[in-house]
Design an enzyme around this catalytic site. Sequence first.
Site, mmCIF file in Angstrom:
data_model
loop_
_atom_site.group_PDB
_atom_site.id
_atom_site.type_symbol
_atom_site.label_atom_id
_atom_site.label_comp_id
_atom_site.label_asym_id
_atom_site.label_seq_id
_atom_site.Cartn_x
_atom_site.Cartn_y
_atom_site.Cartn_z
ATOM 1 N N ASP A 26 -8.826 7.847 -3.499
ATOM 2 C CA ASP A 26 -8.576 6.483 -3.053
ATOM 3 C C ASP A 26 -7.729 6.573 -1.776
ATOM 4 O OD1 ASP A 26 -8.060 3.609 -3.235
ATOM 5 O OD2 ASP A 26 -6.077 4.166 -3.973
ATOM 6 N N ASP A 53 -5.563 3.387 -0.188
ATOM 7 C CA ASP A 53 -4.369 2.536 -0.220
ATOM 8 C C ASP A 53 -3.473 2.856 -1.410
ATOM 9 O OD1 ASP A 53 -4.719 0.851 2.091
ATOM 10 O OD2 ASP A 53 -6.380 -0.115 1.045
#
Length: 300
Positions: A41, A43
């Site tokens: 991922d 963020d």
Amino acid sequence: MAEEVSSLMKATVLMRQPGRVQEIVGALRRGGGDRLQVISDFDMTLSRFAYNGQRCPSSHNILDNSKIISEDCRKELTELFHHYYPIEIDPHRTIKEKLPHMVQWWSKAHSLLCQQRIQKVQIAQVVGESTAMLREGYKTFFDTLYQNNIPLFIFSAGIGDILEEIIRQMKVFHPNIHIVSNYMDFSEDGFLKGFKGQLIHTYNKNSSVCENSSYFQQLQNKTNIILLGDSIGDLTMADGVPGVQNILKIGFLNDKVEERRERYMDSYDIVLEKDETLDVVNGLLRHILYQGDCVELQGS
């Protein structure tokens, strides 16, 4: 004699099954760099969640907080956040229950952004003026993967143009990086008119986003995976990978720590609680890649 990776001794590290983690890490080490790929991922996983007690912006926040967004639009985006974020992280709702809310949130936010006459040329400036930061140790992480020919697949529900620009400005956007995210679609005169492809939100980061399949097909010998995430939705990011032999799931627990700790420990092999660094990941990479590096190991 079991060998232990010293970075796993950090106070921020939680493991439900340390023995199982040891087994997976051992298998990753035996496979070495030739067998390894990293799926992450962006963020609040590769980027920081907080710095000096202040929340750091996500790729959406960077745009929301910028001066190219009107005050009215910012207010509406903030209202959406206060309505939908508690739903996103609610431990008492199933993912199925959350799904329609996430689609509504992302769709409404993207629709608001498209009304703002955002220009492609403004993206670099917006990122440069933001307080976005990658986690401490980011240079070691990105450079180690690149130097060892380890593919890094970044699967993000954020805004692809923004996160790509962050990585570029940090000077670690190497050719081994492949990003699937919500990329902006600009009109011929350079204004934002929409977003390309299928909407990616927190809870559909899986093989249903079909553009990933050809990427993973090319990496058929990369059967060992380190997965990095910060939400329960990130656990499905490797679902489209064929022939996975070993996968180590590492989760950053950034927010609402007390109420989410048990769920994260049940779901991730390693949970990093309020850890703003990539120390543990970098320590594991050293252990897997540099077989002669005994400094990182402690005999038990």
